[in-house]
Write an enzyme that holds these catalytic residues in place. Structure first.
Site, PDB file in Angstrom:
ATOM      1  N   GLY A 197       0.803  -1.217   0.000  1.00  0.00           N
ATOM      2  CA  GLY A 197       0.000   0.000   0.000  1.00  0.00           C
ATOM      3  C   GLY A 197       0.836   1.266   0.000  1.00  0.00           C
ATOM      4  N   HIS A 232       4.373   2.084  -8.054  1.00  0.00           N
ATOM      5  CA  HIS A 232       3.404   0.980  -8.013  1.00  0.00           C
ATOM      6  C   HIS A 232       2.473   1.038  -9.234  1.00  0.00           C
ATOM      7  CE1 HIS A 232       4.258   1.472  -3.587  1.00  0.00           C
ATOM      8  NE2 HIS A 232       4.441   0.186  -3.725  1.00  0.00           N
ATOM      9  N   MET A 249      11.685   6.075  -6.250  1.00  0.00           N
ATOM     10  CA  MET A 249      10.424   6.265  -5.521  1.00  0.00           C
ATOM     11  C   MET A 249      10.257   5.177  -4.471  1.00  0.00           C
ATOM     12  SD  MET A 249       7.551   7.688  -8.029  1.00  0.00           S
ATOM     13  CE  MET A 249       7.808   9.234  -8.876  1.00  0.00           C
ATOM     14  N   SER A 250       9.816   5.585  -3.288  1.00  0.00           N
ATOM     15  CA  SER A 250       9.611   4.650  -2.180  1.00  0.00           C
ATOM     16  C   SER A 250       8.618   5.271  -1.216  1.00  0.00           C
ATOM     17  CB  SER A 250      10.944   4.422  -1.454  1.00  0.00           C
ATOM     18  OG  SER A 250      10.716   3.853  -0.180  1.00  0.00           O
ATOM     19  N   SER A 251       7.809   4.408  -0.606  1.00  0.00           N
ATOM     20  CA  SER A 251       6.868   4.911   0.396  1.00  0.00           C
ATOM     21  C   SER A 251       7.614   5.552   1.565  1.00  0.00           C
ATOM     22  CB  SER A 251       6.000   3.769   0.922  1.00  0.00           C
ATOM     23  OG  SER A 251       5.306   3.189  -0.151  1.00  0.00           O
ATOM     24  N   GLY A 261       8.776  -4.974  -8.274  1.00  0.00           N
ATOM     25  CA  GLY A 261       9.646  -3.868  -8.671  1.00  0.00           C
ATOM     26  C   GLY A 261      11.115  -4.245  -8.557  1.00  0.00           C
ATOM     27  N   LYS A 265      13.379  -2.222  -7.940  1.00  0.00           N
ATOM     28  CA  LYS A 265      14.026  -1.441  -6.877  1.00  0.00           C
ATOM     29  C   LYS A 265      14.406  -2.355  -5.706  1.00  0.00           C
ATOM     30  CE  LYS A 265      13.501   2.087  -3.484  1.00  0.00           C
ATOM     31  NZ  LYS A 265      13.153   1.211  -2.341  1.00  0.00           N
TER      32      LYS A 265
END
Ligand code: PAF
Length: 288
Positions: free
Chosen positions: A32, A38, A189-191, A150, A152
């Site tokens: 999430g 995502h 990009m990362s949460s 991903g 990443k």
């Protein structure tokens, strides 16, 4: 509005309908707090299947006792909206009880030896056991034809490939890697980027800068061990607490020295309370 299911029975009923119609089904597992990275995985899933199911589950078994499980950002409404916009067909939003009916502590664990023990595995003991455990359960619940992860989280991708190959699931699953999506300055990009203060955010770009430097220096044939150490020193001087800088082969084994095709650089480092990871394929092949 995206169709959302919370139980395995609902999920299976929905998937059975798709299967009856001969659809190829993709699974995009997530925790999430979805961002453009995502959404690009959903896009890739659509290119590889007829129907796409995304799971959103903050998996307790992959967090260590001192890690950020309780403060991990949870944004279910925004996630549902983003998934709908990205063209996802179904959201699976299970509870801890659904994923771990006997409780997370009593859950049968999957351990992937070797590839899960180095780098991230050495710094986050048990992390990949939790990842393999939840992904195997998701695979058993969904029976996807294709699953997207991903790049990443490169080591995670390798762990899941190893597990999928070895566990002989009763259904064939193609594991498809999604390219890393970056901010305009190159930060992956990362949460977890949202935890960064404005000052930390400015410094965070040093990770990809150092990975690019490593790539260029490796191409000159300089020995990896010295280059790794220099990058650790540069990142430390910039304010990072570095877990590792590593130049590895695609299977994460250590190269003999000098340049060889197929190498990648991997970094994990903390800025304040935020741990960031990134990697760069030195051949620019983002899909390996
Ligand atoms: O990469 C993630 O978000 C998680 O590790 C995954 C694969 C969804 C398993 O919880």
């Amino acid at each position: 509005m995206i169709r959302t299911v919370r139980t395995v029975a609902e999920l299976r009923a929905h998937l059975a309908g798709w299967r009856d119609q001969g659809h190829r089904i993709a699974l995009v597992p997530t925790m999430g707090n979805l961002h453009a990275g995502h959404h690009s995985l959903i896009e890739l899933a659509k290119q590889n299947a007829d129907k796409v199911v995304a799971s959103v589950f903050v998996n307790p078994t992959q967090f260590g006792p001192s890690e950020d499980f309780s403060r991990y950002p949870r944004t279910p409404e925004a996630d549902a909206e983003g998934l709908a916009q990205a063209g996802c067909d179904l959201l699976f939003l299970p509870s801890v009880e659904t994923m771990y009916p006997l409780g997370a502590e009593a859950a049968v664990r999957i351990r992937v030896p070797g590839v899960a023990d180095v780098l991230e595995g050495a710094h986050r003991p048990g992390h990949f056991d939790g990842v393999a455990t939840v992904v195997a359960r998701l695979f058993n619940m969904v029976h996807p034809d294709v699953a997207i992860f991903g790049r990443k989280d490169y080591q995670q991708l390798q762990v899941i490939r190893h597990m999928t190959k070895d566990l002989a699931f009763a259904f064939a699953i193609d594991i498809v890697p999604g390219p890393t999506v970056r901010e305009p300055d190159g930060l992956a990009m990362s949460s977890r980027n949202q935890y960064l203060s404005p000052d930390e955010r400015r410094v965070a770009v040093e990770i990809i800068r150092n990975l690019r430097t490593l790539r260029d220096q490796t191409a000159l044939g300089l020995p990896p061990a010295g280059l790794e150490q220099e990058a650790v020193e540069r990142l430390t001087a910039a304010g990072f607490d570095v877990d590792y800088v590593a130049i590895r082969r695609a299977d994460l084994s250590i190269p003999d020295g000098g340049s060889e095709p197929g190498l990648l650089g991997l970094v994990a480092a903390r800025l304040g309370r935020t741990r960031l990871i990134d990697n760069l394929d030195f051949d620019g092949v983002d899909a390996r």
